[in-house]
Design a protein around this motif. Structure first.
Motif, short mmCIF file in Angstrom:
data_model
loop_
_atom_site.label_atom_id
_atom_site.label_comp_id
_atom_site.label_asym_id
_atom_site.label_seq_id
_atom_site.Cartn_x
_atom_site.Cartn_y
_atom_site.Cartn_z
N THR A 284 0.91 -1.39 0.11
CA THR A 284 -0.14 -0.19 0.08
C THR A 284 0.56 1.31 -0.03
OG1 THR A 284 -1.61 -1.54 1.25
CG2 THR A 284 -2.03 1.11 1.05
N ALA A 285 2.24 1.22 0.72
CA ALA A 285 3.01 2.26 1.02
C ALA A 285 3.86 2.64 -0.51
CB ALA A 285 4.25 2.05 1.86
N PHE A 286 3.90 1.89 -0.89
CA PHE A 286 4.67 1.83 -2.15
C PHE A 286 3.89 2.42 -3.60
CE2 PHE A 286 6.45 0.00 -6.44
CZ PHE A 286 7.95 0.29 -5.89
N GLY A 287 2.53 1.95 -3.73
CA GLY A 287 1.31 2.48 -4.34
C GLY A 287 1.31 3.81 -3.48
N ALA A 288 1.58 3.81 -2.69
CA ALA A 288 0.87 5.54 -3.00
C ALA A 288 2.21 6.29 -3.01
CB ALA A 288 0.62 6.05 -0.79
N LEU A 289 3.63 6.07 -3.00
CA LEU A 289 4.60 6.50 -3.40
C LEU A 289 5.39 6.97 -4.69
CD1 LEU A 289 7.64 5.12 -0.46
CD2 LEU A 289 6.09 7.56 -0.54
N ARG A 290 4.57 5.68 -5.64
CA ARG A 290 4.19 5.61 -7.37
C ARG A 290 3.03 6.63 -7.65
NH1 ARG A 290 3.07 0.10 -9.72
NH2 ARG A 290 1.82 0.33 -8.67
N GLN A 291 2.34 6.52 -6.56
CA GLN A 291 1.24 7.12 -7.30
C GLN A 291 1.93 9.10 -7.15
OE1 GLN A 291 -2.80 7.02 -4.77
NE2 GLN A 291 -2.77 4.89 -5.90
N ASN A 292 2.64 9.38 -6.31
CA ASN A 292 3.36 10.63 -6.24
C ASN A 292 4.90 10.64 -6.52
OD1 ASN A 292 0.56 12.30 -5.25
ND2 ASN A 292 1.34 10.20 -4.08
N ILE A 293 5.38 10.64 -8.16
CA ILE A 293 6.31 10.11 -8.20
C ILE A 293 7.24 11.12 -7.87
CG2 ILE A 293 6.08 10.36 -10.41
CD1 ILE A 293 8.29 7.39 -8.57
N PHE A 294 6.68 12.54 -8.23
CA PHE A 294 8.10 13.79 -8.48
C PHE A 294 8.03 13.97 -6.96
CE2 PHE A 294 8.21 18.19 -8.20
CZ PHE A 294 9.55 18.24 -9.21
N ARG A 295 7.00 13.72 -6.24
CA ARG A 295 6.64 14.17 -4.04
C ARG A 295 8.27 13.41 -4.05
NH1 ARG A 295 1.85 14.70 -1.46
NH2 ARG A 295 1.57 12.74 -1.03
N THR A 296 7.65 11.87 -4.34
CA THR A 296 8.78 10.89 -3.48
C THR A 296 10.37 11.22 -4.23
OG1 THR A 296 7.11 9.14 -3.61
CG2 THR A 296 9.00 8.71 -3.98
N ALA A 297 9.97 11.78 -5.25
CA ALA A 297 11.86 11.91 -5.79
C ALA A 297 12.29 12.59 -5.18
CB ALA A 297 12.08 12.46 -6.72
N LEU A 298 11.58 14.51 -4.61
CA LEU A 298 12.24 15.20 -4.23
C LEU A 298 12.84 14.64 -2.56
CD1 LEU A 298 10.30 18.02 -4.95
CD2 LEU A 298 12.15 17.77 -5.75
N THR A 299 11.53 13.97 -2.34
CA THR A 299 12.07 13.68 -0.58
C THR A 299 12.66 12.16 -0.52
OG1 THR A 299 9.70 13.39 -0.60
CG2 THR A 299 10.54 12.34 1.40
N SER A 572 1.90 14.77 3.34
CA SER A 572 1.09 13.74 2.73
C SER A 572 0.05 13.40 3.35
CB SER A 572 2.10 13.04 2.73
OG SER A 572 0.98 11.59 2.32
N VAL A 573 0.28 13.17 4.38
CA VAL A 573 -1.03 13.08 5.62
C VAL A 573 -1.45 14.01 5.44
CG1 VAL A 573 -1.95 13.09 8.13
CG2 VAL A 573 0.66 12.11 7.92
N THR A 574 -1.70 15.57 5.58
CA THR A 574 -3.14 16.50 5.28
C THR A 574 -3.42 16.81 4.45
OG1 THR A 574 -1.06 18.07 6.80
CG2 THR A 574 -3.03 18.70 5.68
N GLU A 575 -2.70 15.77 3.01
CA GLU A 575 -3.42 16.08 1.87
C GLU A 575 -4.12 14.33 1.64
OE1 GLU A 575 -0.15 16.01 -0.89
OE2 GLU A 575 -0.28 18.22 -1.55
N ARG A 576 -3.90 13.48 2.83
CA ARG A 576 -4.14 12.27 2.42
C ARG A 576 -5.34 12.65 3.59
NH1 ARG A 576 0.92 8.76 1.18
NH2 ARG A 576 -1.10 7.02 1.77
N THR A 577 -6.25 13.78 4.33
CA THR A 577 -7.00 13.32 5.16
C THR A 577 -7.83 12.21 5.25
OG1 THR A 577 -5.68 15.18 6.69
CG2 THR A 577 -7.58 14.31 7.08
N ARG A 578 -8.70 12.65 4.10
CA ARG A 578 -9.73 11.36 3.63
C ARG A 578 -9.99 10.58 2.78
NH1 ARG A 578 -15.15 12.87 0.74
NH2 ARG A 578 -14.74 15.30 1.16
N GLU A 579 -8.69 10.37 2.24
CA GLU A 579 -8.48 9.11 1.91
C GLU A 579 -7.86 8.21 3.54
OE1 GLU A 579 -4.55 5.93 1.58
OE2 GLU A 579 -4.41 8.09 0.50
N ILE A 580 -7.19 9.13 4.61
CA ILE A 580 -7.21 7.72 5.78
C ILE A 580 -8.43 7.84 6.42
CG2 ILE A 580 -6.74 8.51 7.93
CD1 ILE A 580 -4.21 10.33 6.84
N SER A 670 -13.17 15.95 4.98
CA SER A 670 -11.82 17.04 5.10
C SER A 670 -11.93 17.16 3.01
CB SER A 670 -10.65 16.35 4.76
OG SER A 670 -9.59 17.21 4.78
N GLU A 671 -11.88 18.32 2.91
CA GLU A 671 -11.68 18.56 1.64
C GLU A 671 -9.66 18.14 1.25
OE1 GLU A 671 -13.86 19.13 -0.64
OE2 GLU A 671 -14.78 18.72 1.51
#
Length: 671
Positions: A284-299, A572-580, A670-671
């Motif tokens: 699940t974590a790997f899939g989430a990182l893959r969906q935000n590949i650019f942010r993952t690369a910066l991290t 990421s937690v803030t952006e994915r609050t609805r997902e949580i 959350s929006e």
């Protein structure tokens, strides 16, 4: 069927007591029973009470519509019924079990096993297709991936989405998205379907289809609770409860239950093993990182730079230390150097306290292999139009033995040459290249301060000294010859003493005896003795300090990278609050949410560690290929990689904990 709920409500007496009937039709324990439930929200000093003493019983198989205008408290009541929220006061029993006695994990178990949610805004995961969204509740159970996939596909096919099951929410119409949310609600059995404004975002045709699906589920034995403000939607239900300002205005049964069937059994919602939970959290974590590949690369960038810096800087530091030690050791680790002047005396090079006779006396010590005086200074060399200034060293014939410096070509001068004041010289490699670039220097003659010398040997290449001096830019001549014809003095710059062994005890004995014999000869300590072993130790300690400093700088960069990971994960937690919130609604425990986000941080750190190790080794290899001494070692690599893991673990915990502590209701809003 009646045409509208309003017609029915006027036909029968209205209950205004605020209490729902207690007696069940079956005479047994109701599926859901709430008594005196209130709910208040605190906003600063202002307290707003949404529900006022709600009493309600819902039986197995009921199709209930809770209707009311906006602000009446119906969504709040649904959240309490679905164990997403807790009442401020009052009691809630589910199948005779007191919900207030349940901990968060028990509530998650209830949401996972008993409830299925259908939301007005669908609340589907944007990066997952219809099958993955439908599978979501079962991903927190022990059901295998193959069984999950088969059940999800069967549910979607049953709901008419066989051709759209591999499409993402953005590729589906509103009605299709709502069907996916219904399939998700049924994934673990869906004994109770809670539908919050299920037609609110749909056109009339799609709304009718969704209500027909819910009615069909009711006929199959599912308990369906619909939250709506639309009386036409409520007319599909068998029972309508109307709320107004947090009070039950009426509770009417429009018709008897159409079916006495029990809902189809779910696939089982037992808790997965820790290993399975860990594996699923990783994917699940790997899939989430893959969906935000650019942010993952910066991290990753901060971790990559930190790990690469640790490896390359430690390798360079260790290489520099090894280079210095090797150069000093090449001069002889068994050497004692005797200098004129008392210890700590400044300007001792000009002090005339040591003579060649002192070296002769030291040679008589059994622990001494050879002792040679050295009388040095810069002189000008000339040869047929070529001239250069270089260091000339007047010394004994045993110099190559004392300094462990071999002659590459020809031979060194002898004791006889020294006694006869022979004008012979042995030159270093630099002198040979610069003064004799076009011929073999052996047998050639040159002028040293206008004194003619014949070259009889060329020393092997020694390279730079630990202090950066070119050791090959030198000419050796017999001591007596140099003393008389080049320097005009007998006192020496230093005496080099080679012990018979580099063993510390032998070196200590030799040191003490040299000190004693010179003190006896001079009557005063007008000399200084340096032990090469202590010089090596001092140089090693100095280089170790520099290496540590480089390592600390590199670790700081790794820590900065870790802080970057934490910041990105908090975002990421803030952006994915609805997902949580969605994951909590379908039954994810707090520990599973925490594990998912922690694994995301650790995965980023470990991936950054792997890339950083490769980059660090690559940088080190390039630096080594350019001629800089580096030391490849496993320890810095393991240290850097271990630090990257700890970085992800430590700096990922705070965001993971924040995600796990989110309130499901607020997260879903959350929006």
């Amino acid at each position: 069927m009646t045409d509208s709920v309003s017609d029915t409500l006027t036909a029968d007496p209205v209950v205004t007591t605020g209490k729902a009937p207690v007696k069940t039709r079956s005479g047994g324990e109701p599926l859901i029973r709430i008594r005196g439930v209130t709910k208040s929200y605190q906003t600063g000093a202002l307290t707003t009470q949404v529900l006022h003493g709600i009493d309600m019983d819902i039986e197995q198989g009921d199709f209930v519509a809770i209707v009311g205008s906006s602000g009446s408290g119906k969504s709040t009541l649904m959240n309490i019924l679905g164990c997403l929220d807790k009442p401020s006061s009052g009691e809630y029993w589910f199948k005779g079990e007191r919900v207030a006695d349940m901990d968060p994990d028990d509530l998650a178990r209830l949401r996972r096993g008993a409830f299925g949610f259908v939301f007005q805004q669908y609340n589907l995961l944007g990066g997952a297709n219809a099958v993955a969204n439908t599978e979501l509740p079962a991903s927190y159970t022990a059901l295998s991936s193959d069984a999950r996939r088969a059940r999800a596909e069967a549910l979607l096919t049953r709901l008419g989405l066989a051709e759209r099951m591999h499409h993402k929410p953005t590729e589906l119409s509103g009605g299709q998205q709502q069907r996916v949310s219904i399939a998700r609600a049924l994934m673990n059995g869906g004994e109770i379907i809670l539908a919050d404004e299920p037609t609110g975002a749909l056109d009339s045709q799609s709304g009718q289809e969704v209500m027909a699906l819910l009615q069909d589920l009711s006929e199959q034995g599912h308990t369906v609770i619909v939250i709506t403000h639309d009386h036409d939607v409520a007319a599909h239900a068998e029972r309508v409860i109307e709320l107004k300002d947090g009070h039950i205005l009426s509770d009417k049964r429009l018709r008897e239950r159409q079916s006495s069937a029990t809902p189809p059994a779910g696939p089982g919602v037992s808790q997965p093993s820790s290993v399975l939970d860990l594996m699923r959290a990783f994917f699940t974590a790997f899939g989430a990182l893959r969906q935000n590949i650019f942010r993952t690369a910066l991290t990753l960038l901060g971790i990559v730079i930190g790990v690469a810096a640790v490896i390359s800087m430690l390798a360079i530091g260790q290489g520099a230390r090894q280079d210095v030690v090797d150069r000093i050791s090449a001069m002889g680790s068994n050497l004692l150097s005797v200098f004129p002047g008392a210890p700590n005396q400044r300007g001792r090079w000009g002090v005339a306290t040591l003579t060649p006779e002192d070296a002769d006396a030291i040679n008589a010590i059994p622990e001494v292999l050879a002792a040679v005086p050295e009388l040095t200074g810069n002189r000008t060399l000339r040869r047929e139009g070529f001239d250069k200034e270089t260091q000339v060293n007047a010394t004994y014939a045993s110099f190559p033995i004392a300094r462990q410096w071999e002659v590459a070509r020809g031979s060194f001068f002898t004791d006889e040459d020294d006694q006869l004041y022979a004008t012979v010289a042995v030159i270093g490699q630099t002198v040979a290249r610069q003064l004799f670039p076009d011929r073999d220097p052996l047998g050639e003659v040159m002028l040293i301060n206008n004194v003619l010398f014949r070259v009889i040997g060329v020393m092997s290449e020694r390279g730079a000294s630990p202090w950066g001096q070119d050791q090959d830019d030198v000419v050796f001549v017999p001591f007596n010859t140099g003393s008389l014809r080049l320097f005009g003095q007998r006192w020496v710059r230093n005496i080099t003493v080679a012990a018979v062994s580099s063993d510390s005890q032998v070196m200590e004995v030799a040191h003490d005896k040299v000190h004693a014999i010179l003190l006896e000869r001079h009557g005063v300590e007008d000399f200084t003795i340096r032990n090469m072993a202590s010089i090596i130790e001092t140089a090693t300690e100095t280089q170790n300090t520099m290496t540590l400093l480089l390592g600390v700088i590199a670790v700081i960069s790794l820590v900065v990278g870790g802080i970057g990971v934490m910041n990105i994960m908090l975002v990421s937690v803030t952006e994915r609050t609805r997902e949580i919130g969605i994951r909590m609604a379908v039954g994810a425990k707090r520990a599973q949410i925490r594990l998912q986000f922690l694994i995301e941080a650790v995965t980023v750190a470990l991936l950054g560690g792997v890339i950083g190790v490769a980059l660090g080794l690559g940088i080190t290899w390039v630096i080594a290929s350019l001629g800089t001494t580096v030391v490849f070692a496993t320890t810095p690599v393991l240290l850097a990689f271990g630090c990257s893991f700890l970085t992800g673990l430590i700096f990922g915990y705070v965001p993971a904990r924040k995600a796990a502590q989110l309130d499901p209701v607020q997260a879903l809003a959350s929006e």
